[in-house]
Motif scaffolding. Sequence first.
Motif, PDB file in Angstrom:
ATOM      1  N   THR A 189      -2.854  -0.929   3.318  1.00 54.29           N
ATOM      2  CA  THR A 189      -2.386  -2.223   2.818  1.00 54.29           C
ATOM      3  C   THR A 189      -2.259  -3.206   3.970  1.00 54.29           C
ATOM      4  O   THR A 189      -3.006  -4.178   4.048  1.00 54.29           O
ATOM      5  N   LEU A 190      -1.321  -2.969   4.867  1.00 57.87           N
ATOM      6  CA  LEU A 190      -1.213  -3.802   6.062  1.00 57.87           C
ATOM      7  C   LEU A 190      -2.265  -3.443   7.098  1.00 57.87           C
ATOM      8  O   LEU A 190      -2.901  -4.312   7.691  1.00 57.87           O
ATOM      9  N   ILE A 191      -2.402  -2.146   7.345  1.00 56.85           N
ATOM     10  CA  ILE A 191      -3.208  -1.659   8.462  1.00 56.85           C
ATOM     11  C   ILE A 191      -4.282  -0.694   7.961  1.00 56.85           C
ATOM     12  O   ILE A 191      -3.992   0.195   7.164  1.00 56.85           O
ATOM     13  N   ASP A 192      -5.493  -0.884   8.462  1.00 57.72           N
ATOM     14  CA  ASP A 192      -6.559   0.090   8.227  1.00 57.72           C
ATOM     15  C   ASP A 192      -6.414   1.180   9.282  1.00 57.72           C
ATOM     16  O   ASP A 192      -6.842   1.024  10.432  1.00 57.72           O
ATOM     17  N   THR A 193      -5.772   2.264   8.896  1.00 57.23           N
ATOM     18  CA  THR A 193      -5.510   3.379   9.813  1.00 57.23           C
ATOM     19  C   THR A 193      -6.546   4.489   9.687  1.00 57.23           C
ATOM     20  O   THR A 193      -6.380   5.565  10.275  1.00 57.23           O
ATOM     21  N   SER A 194      -7.612   4.231   8.945  1.00 57.82           N
ATOM     22  CA  SER A 194      -8.554   5.308   8.634  1.00 57.82           C
ATOM     23  C   SER A 194      -9.224   5.881   9.876  1.00 57.82           C
ATOM     24  O   SER A 194      -9.508   7.083   9.931  1.00 57.82           O
ATOM     25  N   GLY A 195      -9.475   5.058  10.895  1.00 52.47           N
ATOM     26  CA  GLY A 195     -10.135   5.561  12.092  1.00 52.47           C
ATOM     27  C   GLY A 195      -9.297   6.593  12.826  1.00 52.47           C
ATOM     28  O   GLY A 195      -9.801   7.643  13.245  1.00 52.47           O
ATOM     29  N   ASP A 196      -7.994   6.323  12.965  1.00 52.04           N
ATOM     30  CA  ASP A 196      -7.125   7.268  13.658  1.00 52.04           C
ATOM     31  C   ASP A 196      -6.804   8.481  12.802  1.00 52.04           C
ATOM     32  O   ASP A 196      -6.664   9.590  13.326  1.00 52.04           O
ATOM     33  N   LEU A 197      -6.691   8.295  11.487  1.00 50.49           N
ATOM     34  CA  LEU A 197      -6.474   9.440  10.608  1.00 50.49           C
ATOM     35  C   LEU A 197      -7.696  10.355  10.615  1.00 50.49           C
ATOM     36  O   LEU A 197      -7.569  11.585  10.652  1.00 50.49           O
ATOM     37  N   ALA A 198      -8.883   9.764  10.609  1.00 52.37           N
ATOM     38  CA  ALA A 198     -10.108  10.561  10.647  1.00 52.37           C
ATOM     39  C   ALA A 198     -10.196  11.342  11.950  1.00 52.37           C
ATOM     40  O   ALA A 198     -10.584  12.523  11.954  1.00 52.37           O
ATOM     41  N   ALA A 199      -9.833  10.709  13.054  1.00 48.06           N
ATOM     42  CA  ALA A 199      -9.875  11.397  14.342  1.00 48.06           C
ATOM     43  C   ALA A 199      -8.929  12.588  14.346  1.00 48.06           C
ATOM     44  O   ALA A 199      -9.259  13.661  14.890  1.00 48.06           O
ATOM     45  N   ALA A 200      -7.754  12.431  13.725  1.00 43.58           N
ATOM     46  CA  ALA A 200      -6.787  13.537  13.673  1.00 43.58           C
ATOM     47  C   ALA A 200      -7.290  14.669  12.790  1.00 43.58           C
ATOM     48  O   ALA A 200      -7.145  15.853  13.133  1.00 43.58           O
ATOM     49  N   VAL A 201      -7.867  14.323  11.645  1.00 41.04           N
ATOM     50  CA  VAL A 201      -8.446  15.344  10.769  1.00 41.04           C
ATOM     51  C   VAL A 201      -9.556  16.091  11.491  1.00 41.04           C
ATOM     52  O   VAL A 201      -9.610  17.336  11.490  1.00 41.04           O
ATOM     53  N   ALA A 245      -1.656  -5.273  -6.116  1.00 36.08           N
ATOM     54  CA  ALA A 245      -2.508  -4.234  -5.548  1.00 36.08           C
ATOM     55  C   ALA A 245      -3.601  -4.879  -4.712  1.00 36.08           C
ATOM     56  O   ALA A 245      -4.125  -5.938  -5.063  1.00 36.08           O
ATOM     57  N   VAL A 246      -3.940  -4.230  -3.596  1.00 34.30           N
ATOM     58  CA  VAL A 246      -5.054  -4.691  -2.771  1.00 34.30           C
ATOM     59  C   VAL A 246      -6.277  -3.833  -3.074  1.00 34.30           C
ATOM     60  O   VAL A 246      -6.186  -2.610  -3.119  1.00 34.30           O
ATOM     61  N   SER A 247      -7.401  -4.490  -3.285  1.00 30.49           N
ATOM     62  CA  SER A 247      -8.607  -3.750  -3.677  1.00 30.49           C
ATOM     63  C   SER A 247      -9.326  -3.133  -2.486  1.00 30.49           C
ATOM     64  O   SER A 247     -10.272  -2.368  -2.658  1.00 30.49           O
ATOM     65  N   PHE A 248      -8.856  -3.449  -1.256  1.00 31.45           N
ATOM     66  CA  PHE A 248      -9.542  -2.981  -0.052  1.00 31.45           C
ATOM     67  C   PHE A 248      -8.868  -1.774   0.578  1.00 31.45           C
ATOM     68  O   PHE A 248      -9.252  -1.350   1.662  1.00 31.45           O
ATOM     69  N   GLY A 249      -7.855  -1.213  -0.051  1.00 31.03           N
ATOM     70  CA  GLY A 249      -7.098  -0.122   0.550  1.00 31.03           C
ATOM     71  C   GLY A 249      -7.704   1.245   0.306  1.00 31.03           C
ATOM     72  O   GLY A 249      -8.888   1.380  -0.001  1.00 31.03           O
ATOM     73  N   PHE A 250      -6.846   2.262   0.414  1.00 31.90           N
ATOM     74  CA  PHE A 250      -7.285   3.652   0.277  1.00 31.90           C
ATOM     75  C   PHE A 250      -7.217   4.065  -1.195  1.00 31.90           C
ATOM     76  O   PHE A 250      -6.409   4.894  -1.594  1.00 31.90           O
ATOM     77  N   LEU A 251      -8.073   3.465  -1.989  1.00 33.05           N
ATOM     78  CA  LEU A 251      -8.061   3.695  -3.430  1.00 33.05           C
ATOM     79  C   LEU A 251      -8.726   5.023  -3.756  1.00 33.05           C
ATOM     80  O   LEU A 251      -9.723   5.395  -3.137  1.00 33.05           O
ATOM     81  N   ASP A 252      -8.188   5.736  -4.743  1.00 34.28           N
ATOM     82  CA  ASP A 252      -8.868   6.940  -5.222  1.00 34.28           C
ATOM     83  C   ASP A 252      -9.389   6.753  -6.640  1.00 34.28           C
ATOM     84  O   ASP A 252      -9.685   7.700  -7.341  1.00 34.28           O
ATOM     85  N   GLY A 253      -9.517   5.493  -7.061  1.00 31.21           N
ATOM     86  CA  GLY A 253     -10.052   5.132  -8.364  1.00 31.21           C
ATOM     87  C   GLY A 253     -10.120   3.621  -8.461  1.00 31.21           C
ATOM     88  O   GLY A 253      -9.802   2.914  -7.496  1.00 31.21           O
ATOM     89  N   PRO A 254     -10.530   3.087  -9.616  1.00 30.55           N
ATOM     90  CA  PRO A 254     -10.578   1.631  -9.774  1.00 30.55           C
ATOM     91  C   PRO A 254      -9.203   1.006  -9.568  1.00 30.55           C
ATOM     92  O   PRO A 254      -8.190   1.530 -10.041  1.00 30.55           O
ATOM     93  N   VAL A 255      -9.160  -0.134  -8.870  1.00 27.86           N
ATOM     94  CA  VAL A 255      -7.876  -0.778  -8.592  1.00 27.86           C
ATOM     95  C   VAL A 255      -7.160  -1.170  -9.878  1.00 27.86           C
ATOM     96  O   VAL A 255      -5.921  -1.187  -9.937  1.00 27.86           O
ATOM     97  N   GLU A 256      -7.933  -1.453 -10.917  1.00 23.04           N
ATOM     98  CA  GLU A 256      -7.318  -1.845 -12.187  1.00 23.04           C
ATOM     99  C   GLU A 256      -6.469  -0.728 -12.784  1.00 23.04           C
ATOM    100  O   GLU A 256      -5.523  -0.979 -13.532  1.00 23.04           O
TER     101      GLU A 256
END
Length: 222
Positions: free
Chosen positions: A16-28, A188-199
Amino acid sequence: MANINFDIVGFDLDGTLIDTSGDLAAAVNHAIATIDRPPFPVEAIRPFVGKGAKVMLERALDASGGYDDATLARLLPVLLDYYQDNLSARSVPYPGLIAAMDALAAAGVKLAICTNKAERFTIPLIDQLGLTPRFASIVGGDTVGVAKPDPAPIRAMIERAGGGRTIFIGDTINDIAGARNAGIPSVAVSFGFLDGPVEDLAADAVIDHFDDLVPLLQSWPT
């Protein structure tokens, strides 16, 4: 600037505020490399994110060859320790966020965070990104002993920010249901870590970019 009829705008953190996917991916990828699994690209890990580190690791292990409970229990601390040491190497605010926060602050609106991320990660991450002074309150997933969608952390966020009319911005069902359970509107933000349609989140409104947030709040019914 037209008036904004909210005293507090609350935000989720990851997705939502921060795209943390790069650091989460590195940890995984660090964790699964210890059992000789190949790394995932960041784009492949994004759908694994959003329901906590354990679920993220479960999804990665499942997608890379399966796992048992003992493997999961052994790798989770490996992932978390690596992440704590590398919180902000690749994490960035979403486009338009800083300008939106500047505009909200100029309008006299207080900003706050309520995240299910534990305080041991939340507080240092926000601090390392230089954002801490912008927020009137920061509530983590372990701050009050329960997490969203329970309304208690969102209510604590509001109380610690001084109280008043509040709206909450998020990207998962925990965020939107948490706001609903706390009796406040949600976006809701449509650019976040969605696991389905934002609607499917059934928020009161959806934004596709932070440039849309201030105009939306200015036009919100009183």
